[in-house]
Motif scaffolding. Structure first.
Motif, PDB file in Angstrom:
ATOM      1  N   UNK A  36      84.151  11.450  66.885  1.00  0.00           N
ATOM      2  CA  UNK A  36      85.437  10.536  66.693  1.00  0.00           C
ATOM      3  C   UNK A  36      86.446  11.677  67.711  1.00  0.00           C
ATOM      4  N   UNK A  37      86.095  11.951  68.960  1.00  0.00           N
ATOM      5  CA  UNK A  37      86.862  13.154  69.470  1.00  0.00           C
ATOM      6  C   UNK A  37      87.366  12.085  70.494  1.00  0.00           C
ATOM      7  N   UNK A  38      88.652  12.824  70.760  1.00  0.00           N
ATOM      8  CA  UNK A  38      89.374  11.480  71.845  1.00  0.00           C
ATOM      9  C   UNK A  38      88.051  12.049  73.418  1.00  0.00           C
ATOM     10  N   UNK A  39      88.019  11.301  74.559  1.00  0.00           N
ATOM     11  CA  UNK A  39      87.866  11.378  75.914  1.00  0.00           C
ATOM     12  C   UNK A  39      88.682  10.881  77.147  1.00  0.00           C
ATOM     13  N   UNK A  40      88.041  12.553  77.786  1.00  0.00           N
ATOM     14  CA  UNK A  40      89.124  12.330  79.399  1.00  0.00           C
ATOM     15  C   UNK A  40      88.554  11.670  80.149  1.00  0.00           C
ATOM     16  N   UNK A  41      88.866  10.968  81.081  1.00  0.00           N
ATOM     17  CA  UNK A  41      88.399  10.785  82.062  1.00  0.00           C
ATOM     18  C   UNK A  41      88.865  11.531  83.743  1.00  0.00           C
ATOM     19  N   UNK A  68      85.426  22.977  85.377  1.00  0.00           N
ATOM     20  CA  UNK A  68      85.820  22.653  86.250  1.00  0.00           C
ATOM     21  C   UNK A  68      86.630  21.201  85.423  1.00  0.00           C
ATOM     22  N   UNK A  69      85.848  20.774  84.785  1.00  0.00           N
ATOM     23  CA  UNK A  69      85.989  19.520  84.713  1.00  0.00           C
ATOM     24  C   UNK A  69      86.759  19.681  83.170  1.00  0.00           C
ATOM     25  N   UNK A  70      86.244  20.036  82.138  1.00  0.00           N
ATOM     26  CA  UNK A  70      87.048  20.654  80.940  1.00  0.00           C
ATOM     27  C   UNK A  70      88.280  20.937  80.590  1.00  0.00           C
ATOM     28  N   UNK A  71      88.308  22.058  82.275  1.00  0.00           N
ATOM     29  CA  UNK A  71      90.086  22.736  81.945  1.00  0.00           C
ATOM     30  C   UNK A  71      90.523  21.625  82.872  1.00  0.00           C
ATOM     31  N   UNK A 131      90.780  18.456  81.974  1.00  0.00           N
ATOM     32  CA  UNK A 131      91.537  17.778  80.805  1.00  0.00           C
ATOM     33  C   UNK A 131      92.437  19.269  80.147  1.00  0.00           C
ATOM     34  N   UNK A 132      92.220  20.002  79.858  1.00  0.00           N
ATOM     35  CA  UNK A 132      92.690  20.767  79.185  1.00  0.00           C
ATOM     36  C   UNK A 132      94.176  21.544  79.797  1.00  0.00           C
ATOM     37  N   UNK A 133      94.188  20.941  80.802  1.00  0.00           N
ATOM     38  CA  UNK A 133      95.433  20.547  81.362  1.00  0.00           C
ATOM     39  C   UNK A 133      96.001  19.436  81.486  1.00  0.00           C
ATOM     40  N   UNK A 172      97.664  15.602  79.632  1.00  0.00           N
ATOM     41  CA  UNK A 172      98.639  15.238  78.358  1.00  0.00           C
ATOM     42  C   UNK A 172      97.933  14.625  77.525  1.00  0.00           C
ATOM     43  N   UNK A 173      97.988  13.926  75.942  1.00  0.00           N
ATOM     44  CA  UNK A 173      97.430  13.579  75.513  1.00  0.00           C
ATOM     45  C   UNK A 173      97.236  11.640  75.466  1.00  0.00           C
ATOM     46  N   UNK A 174      98.109  11.578  76.865  1.00  0.00           N
ATOM     47  CA  UNK A 174      98.143  10.244  77.044  1.00  0.00           C
ATOM     48  C   UNK A 174      97.848   9.946  78.361  1.00  0.00           C
ATOM     49  N   UNK A 175      96.933  10.717  78.459  1.00  0.00           N
ATOM     50  CA  UNK A 175      95.786  10.066  79.600  1.00  0.00           C
ATOM     51  C   UNK A 175      94.159  10.426  78.636  1.00  0.00           C
TER      52      UNK A 175
END
Ligand code: KG4
Ligand code: ZN
Length: 339
Positions: free
Chosen positions: A108-113, A310-313, A315-317, A319-322
């Motif tokens: 139950x955590x957000x996912x970033x592509x 580099x992928x986690x980095x 995602x850190x940059x 915004x939540x709407x991404x």
């Protein structure tokens, strides 16, 4: 809930399975595990996509657990997941994205592509503050392109190769000499003891404009040089051949770098990708930037090749709407599950 706030970064776009944990609180990489498939592909002289996806499938759980162990973390320290979704080999991407989706759903955590090239582009700034605008160069086995980066959402290609990528040229040249795969690191090592003037290469000009690069001509020239040699190339000639070819590739990139730095007022130049590990290229871009008093930031060797950090980095940059799978979607899931 744990007090830790880690982003899990996953990259399986090509021939490396990589997982990393990035600590949001300290903005530091806590672990970055890369399982390389070099041994799988070396006998074939290049990457075999089907073998690559199968190797990812075999390794993915092991690499994930090693990244957790190295960080002394548990599943519940992961507060977001970031995964490379493009570009890359489709079978390989599917292994990583399927794993990421399932885990995000389970935890139950957000996912970033994350776009793999964005990962490389921002990798010089992992653990360093990004200052915009910067001129970025991603130079790898699949890409060679310069970008004007005004922000995460404002990235423009300002120069690129019209044919092969620099890493591809290194790999093909090494193959001609029977040096194995990947060729870049071997050429880099042998070139150190060779004479870079022993074999002549004419400067490549691309009609389309000074910002464009071409490596196919250099590759043909290298082939013709080899044809002109005696059948048994001596060890000394091999060293000279590597030094001359590497010099031609590096100077070709540096010519474009000089041209592009003179076009715009950049705060810095940032280089990344597998070929950014090349010792001569690292030295020469620093000289070019120093002459123009532009700060030069090069990705640390651990973040040059494909990696999850580099992928986690990126995602850190973001915004939540991404977020691809947002907390709202997951909240609905939680309600359904508890109903
Ligand atoms: O970024 P990367 O790991 O994968 C891609 O996304 O393409 O880059 C791999 C490429 C290979 O072509 C390899 O030969 C090249 O990077 N490479 C080098 C060096 N180390 C790796 N090329 C030149 N010199 C090196 N030291
Ligand atoms: Zn890459």
């Amino acid at each position: 809930m744990t007090g830790k706030n880690y982003i899990l970064g996953i990259d399986t776009s090509c021939d490396d399975t990589s997982f990393a944990l990035f600590d949001v609180a300290t903005e530091h990489v806590i672990s970055n595990v890369i399982s390389s498939q070099t041994e799988v592909h070396a006998p074939h002289g290049g990457i075999v996509p089907e073998l690559a996806s199968r190797a990812h499938l075999e390794n993915i759980s092991l690499v994930f657990h090693e990244a957790l162990n190295k960080a002394d973390a548990t599943l519940f320290d992961i507060k977001a997941i970031a995964v490379t979704n493009t570009p890359g080999l489709i079978g390989c991407l599917l292994v990583g994205t399927s794993f990421a989706r399932s885990l995000a759903y389970r935890l139950c955590v957000p996912l970033y592509a994350v776009n793999h090239l964005e990962g490389h582009l921002f990798s010089p700034f992992i653990e360093k503050k990004t200052e915009f605008p910067f001129l970025g160069l991603v130079v790898s086995g699949g890409h060679t392109a310069f970008y004007r980066v005004m922000g995460l959402d404002e990235i423009t290609v300002v120069g690129q190769t019209v044919d092969d990528a620099a890493g591809e040229a290194f790999d093909k040249c090494a193959k001609m000499l029977g040096l194995g795969y990947p060729g870049g690191p071997v050429i880099d090592r042998l070139a150190k003891s060779g004479n870079n003037k022993a074999f002549a290469y004419t400067k490549v000009k691309v009609k389309r404009g000074e910002q464009y690069l071409s490596f196919s001509g250099l590759k043909t020239a290298a082939y013709l040089h080899l044809q002109n040699l005696e059948e048994n190339i001596s060890e000394k000639q091999k060293l000279d051949f590597c030094a001359s070819f590497q010099h031609a590739v590096v100077e070709s990139i540096c010519d474009r770098l000089q041209f592009l730095l003179d076009q715009y007022d950049y705060k810095s130049f940032a280089m990344s990708g597998g070929v950014a590990m090349n010792s001569l290229l690292r030295k020469r871009v620093q000289e070019v930037c120093a002459a123009r008093q532009v700060p030069c930031v090069i990705a640390a060797p651990a973040y040059c090749a494909d990696n999850g950090a580099m992928i986690a980095h990126v995602a850190h940059l973001k915004k939540p709407e991404d977020q691809l799978m947002s907390l709202e979607t997951l909240a609905t899931k939680k309600k359904t599950m508890s109903a």
